[in-house]
Scaffold this motif. Sequence first.
Motif, short mmCIF file in Angstrom:
data_model
loop_
_atom_site.label_atom_id
_atom_site.label_comp_id
_atom_site.label_asym_id
_atom_site.label_seq_id
_atom_site.Cartn_x
_atom_site.Cartn_y
_atom_site.Cartn_z
N GLY A 143 0.81 -1.21 0.00
CA GLY A 143 0.00 0.00 0.00
C GLY A 143 0.84 1.26 0.00
N TRP A 144 2.14 1.14 0.43
CA TRP A 144 2.99 2.33 0.52
C TRP A 144 4.48 2.05 0.30
CZ3 TRP A 144 6.82 2.24 4.21
CH2 TRP A 144 6.71 1.26 5.20
N PHE A 145 4.91 0.83 0.55
CA PHE A 145 6.33 0.50 0.55
C PHE A 145 6.86 0.32 -0.88
CE2 PHE A 145 9.64 -2.95 1.00
CZ PHE A 145 10.58 -2.18 1.67
N GLN A 146 7.95 1.03 -1.21
CA GLN A 146 8.50 0.98 -2.56
C GLN A 146 9.72 0.06 -2.67
OE1 GLN A 146 6.91 2.53 -5.14
NE2 GLN A 146 5.41 2.95 -3.54
N GLY A 147 10.17 -0.51 -1.55
CA GLY A 147 11.34 -1.38 -1.58
C GLY A 147 11.01 -2.75 -2.13
N ALA A 148 12.01 -3.63 -2.08
CA ALA A 148 11.86 -4.99 -2.62
C ALA A 148 11.35 -5.94 -1.54
CB ALA A 148 13.20 -5.48 -3.15
N VAL A 149 10.61 -6.96 -1.98
CA VAL A 149 10.10 -7.99 -1.07
C VAL A 149 10.35 -9.37 -1.68
CG1 VAL A 149 8.12 -8.96 0.17
CG2 VAL A 149 8.27 -6.47 -0.20
N ILE A 150 11.08 -10.20 -0.94
CA ILE A 150 11.25 -11.60 -1.33
C ILE A 150 10.54 -12.46 -0.30
CG2 ILE A 150 12.88 -13.50 -1.69
CD1 ILE A 150 14.93 -11.53 -2.66
#
Length: 247
Positions: free
Chosen positions: A77-84
């Motif tokens: 909803g707001w986070f622009q970083g990477a997610v694994i």
Amino acid sequence: MTEPRQQAGPLVLVVDDEPQIRRFLKAGFEMQGFRIAEAETAKQALELAVMRRPDLVMLDLGLPDADGASVLEALRGWFQGAVIVLSVRSSEEEKVALLEKGADDYVVKPFGMAELLARARVVLRRVAQPGAAEPVLRVGRLTVDLARRLVGLDGVPIVLSPKQFALLRVLGAHHGKVLTHRQLMKELWPQDPDEDVQYLRILMKKLRDKIEPDPARPAYLVTELAIGYRLRTQEQLDAVGYAPAMR
């Protein structure tokens, strides 16, 4: 004389309720110059994401207070970083759903640290340059010039059909990331994204026949079973120790 200050490495938020997994990831990432923050619940994960603004979140799905998928939805909803995403679950349907909800990659436990680090570097580069694909990709013996629409193997030009190059271009624009069948279908057949996925499989086979040194054992265009495809980066190729046979 004052020592020059070293630039801090990327911050990785490790979200997992198993202490041994957190220790394993902490040791592996810190050896490569990353900084680590740790959370063992969904609540802690979201609080730390807000306070610390990590560059990468390593997200386990089996958390004690909520499913990791709900954390992913809240982050996106707001986070622009990477997610694994990390999980023992191997359901293809779940992988597809998480990738389409915004996960950058999905790794099934147990996993090797070398491959995980390679995937982490890939998604961090992509987040640092959103929407900007490298103009020339080099993976093993394969070269792809996205701007000039040129493809070569060992310096020998390869002629692709427009649709074959379109498939390679999409995968190249998301170099190293797995794209689901549906994501690829929407890019290649935007007027009819629900077309039979068999058309995509046939197109991939024809593309592999032209660019893979050994199409039966693809080095570059790899299948994520029942999910989609990815164009490996050189780091990912090195991490799995793949040495493609000479033609």
